[in-house]
Design a protein around this motif. Sequence first.
Motif, PDB file in Angstrom:
ATOM      1  N   ASP A 167     -56.509  32.828 -43.540  1.00 26.71           N
ATOM      2  CA  ASP A 167     -55.128  33.251 -43.429  1.00 26.71           C
ATOM      3  C   ASP A 167     -54.972  34.738 -43.198  1.00 26.71           C
ATOM      4  O   ASP A 167     -54.053  35.420 -43.050  1.00 26.71           O
ATOM      5  CB  ASP A 167     -54.562  32.945 -44.809  1.00 26.71           C
ATOM      6  CG  ASP A 167     -55.301  33.657 -45.825  1.00 26.71           C
ATOM      7  OD1 ASP A 167     -56.524  33.897 -45.788  1.00 26.71           O
ATOM      8  OD2 ASP A 167     -54.493  33.788 -47.004  1.00 26.71           O
ATOM      9  N   LEU A 185     -57.540  30.130 -49.295  1.00 30.37           N
ATOM     10  CA  LEU A 185     -56.385  29.814 -48.500  1.00 30.37           C
ATOM     11  C   LEU A 185     -55.214  29.620 -49.244  1.00 30.37           C
ATOM     12  O   LEU A 185     -55.143  29.431 -50.379  1.00 30.37           O
ATOM     13  CB  LEU A 185     -56.689  28.487 -47.502  1.00 30.37           C
ATOM     14  CG  LEU A 185     -57.890  28.467 -46.599  1.00 30.37           C
ATOM     15  CD1 LEU A 185     -58.010  27.243 -46.362  1.00 30.37           C
ATOM     16  CD2 LEU A 185     -57.597  29.657 -45.687  1.00 30.37           C
ATOM     17  N   PRO A 186     -54.065  29.858 -48.708  1.00 26.23           N
ATOM     18  CA  PRO A 186     -52.836  29.899 -49.532  1.00 26.23           C
ATOM     19  C   PRO A 186     -52.238  28.518 -49.895  1.00 26.23           C
ATOM     20  O   PRO A 186     -51.632  28.434 -51.059  1.00 26.23           O
ATOM     21  CB  PRO A 186     -51.592  30.495 -48.517  1.00 26.23           C
ATOM     22  CG  PRO A 186     -52.280  30.169 -47.344  1.00 26.23           C
ATOM     23  CD  PRO A 186     -53.941  30.247 -47.275  1.00 26.23           C
ATOM     24  N   ASP A 187     -52.883  27.262 -49.463  1.00 23.34           N
ATOM     25  CA  ASP A 187     -52.250  26.170 -49.824  1.00 23.34           C
ATOM     26  C   ASP A 187     -53.265  25.262 -50.318  1.00 23.34           C
ATOM     27  O   ASP A 187     -53.002  24.187 -50.876  1.00 23.34           O
ATOM     28  CB  ASP A 187     -51.229  25.543 -48.564  1.00 23.34           C
ATOM     29  CG  ASP A 187     -52.085  25.506 -47.367  1.00 23.34           C
ATOM     30  OD1 ASP A 187     -53.314  26.206 -47.187  1.00 23.34           O
ATOM     31  OD2 ASP A 187     -51.652  24.652 -46.322  1.00 23.34           O
ATOM     32  N   LYS A 223     -52.984  22.797 -44.289  1.00 24.56           N
ATOM     33  CA  LYS A 223     -52.044  21.966 -43.744  1.00 24.56           C
ATOM     34  C   LYS A 223     -52.110  21.698 -42.326  1.00 24.56           C
ATOM     35  O   LYS A 223     -52.200  20.681 -42.021  1.00 24.56           O
ATOM     36  CB  LYS A 223     -50.508  22.316 -44.421  1.00 24.56           C
ATOM     37  CG  LYS A 223     -49.542  21.208 -44.102  1.00 24.56           C
ATOM     38  CD  LYS A 223     -48.364  21.286 -44.705  1.00 24.56           C
ATOM     39  CE  LYS A 223     -47.299  20.456 -44.103  1.00 24.56           C
ATOM     40  NZ  LYS A 223     -45.769  20.577 -44.565  1.00 24.56           N
ATOM     41  N   GLU A 224     -51.912  22.975 -41.819  1.00 22.74           N
ATOM     42  CA  GLU A 224     -52.129  23.022 -40.064  1.00 22.74           C
ATOM     43  C   GLU A 224     -53.424  22.493 -39.654  1.00 22.74           C
ATOM     44  O   GLU A 224     -53.391  21.730 -38.693  1.00 22.74           O
ATOM     45  CB  GLU A 224     -51.951  24.235 -39.689  1.00 22.74           C
ATOM     46  CG  GLU A 224     -50.463  24.931 -39.670  1.00 22.74           C
ATOM     47  CD  GLU A 224     -50.292  26.481 -39.288  1.00 22.74           C
ATOM     48  OE1 GLU A 224     -49.351  26.615 -38.636  1.00 22.74           O
ATOM     49  OE2 GLU A 224     -51.169  27.120 -40.042  1.00 22.74           O
ATOM     50  N   TYR A 238     -53.895  29.209 -39.955  1.00 22.18           N
ATOM     51  CA  TYR A 238     -53.782  30.162 -41.023  1.00 22.18           C
ATOM     52  C   TYR A 238     -53.574  29.523 -42.476  1.00 22.18           C
ATOM     53  O   TYR A 238     -53.567  29.835 -43.564  1.00 22.18           O
ATOM     54  CB  TYR A 238     -52.591  31.115 -40.959  1.00 22.18           C
ATOM     55  CG  TYR A 238     -52.910  31.948 -39.595  1.00 22.18           C
ATOM     56  CD1 TYR A 238     -54.076  32.607 -39.187  1.00 22.18           C
ATOM     57  CD2 TYR A 238     -51.844  31.887 -38.767  1.00 22.18           C
ATOM     58  CE1 TYR A 238     -53.982  33.529 -37.996  1.00 22.18           C
ATOM     59  CE2 TYR A 238     -51.754  32.592 -37.497  1.00 22.18           C
ATOM     60  CZ  TYR A 238     -53.038  33.402 -37.107  1.00 22.18           C
ATOM     61  OH  TYR A 238     -53.203  34.012 -35.978  1.00 22.18           O
ATOM     62  N   THR A 239     -53.403  28.136 -42.168  1.00 23.88           N
ATOM     63  CA  THR A 239     -53.151  27.221 -43.349  1.00 23.88           C
ATOM     64  C   THR A 239     -54.009  25.888 -43.196  1.00 23.88           C
ATOM     65  O   THR A 239     -54.520  25.594 -42.362  1.00 23.88           O
ATOM     66  CB  THR A 239     -51.789  27.020 -43.782  1.00 23.88           C
ATOM     67  OG1 THR A 239     -51.349  25.839 -42.882  1.00 23.88           O
ATOM     68  CG2 THR A 239     -50.919  28.220 -43.731  1.00 23.88           C
TER      69      THR A 239
END
Length: 238
Positions: A10, A56-58, A36-37, A33-34
């Motif tokens: 990220d 990571l953010p998620d 999920k992607e 950057y995530t």
Amino acid sequence: MPDHILIVDDEVEIASLIELYLKNENYAVHKFYTAKEALACIETEQLDLAILDIMLPDMSGFDLCRHIREKHTYPVIMLTAKDGEMDKITGLTLGADDYITKPFRPLEMVARVKAQLRRYKKYNPAHGAEEAGEVMEHAGLVLNAKTHECLLDEQPLTLTPTEFSLLRILLENRGNVVSAEELFHQIWKDEYYTKNNNTITVHIRHLREKLRDSVDHPRFIKTIWGVGYKIETHPSKG
């Protein structure tokens, strides 16, 4: 065809830096950057290696690594904080093959990527393994270096490239002790590994878990304390 590499970080600057150096080496890069992607990419693309940041953010990089290992054996390199020794151990235990500590030198990162891909191609039939090593059998364990297949009591084992390489080397040297330093040299062939690095220890532990092996009464991998590891010529009855 170029090798396809997944980058998940990220921090835009770091992700872009890795992308730049890898593209300069003619790799095909999938940058996200995530998590999920990245998950969507993991499900749809034929990847050859993944570089995952832990924070990571998620979703943590650990969870992403675990998800990859459910279906894939291609190399995973984790990006860790400067003093994240527990992060390194956790990542390796979950099936990562290597780790890079931030901040890192881009050329060192490229060297590690190349080292992992060399081994993956050599022992993965999908990448055209050229050398047909003998099929090795030991105490219900069957390892085929050409097809990258490993069976334990006739049941298939899912091993990462590093785990497969470790087991192959120990089987090839049956009856002899192989030091951690020699395992480093044979697997990575790089100078950045030092004797106080615990990478081999963690991989051996993970390999033992998959083999349902015991440290105290080993069926396969015996630790020779202060020296290294060995597989006995004659299977242990303990």
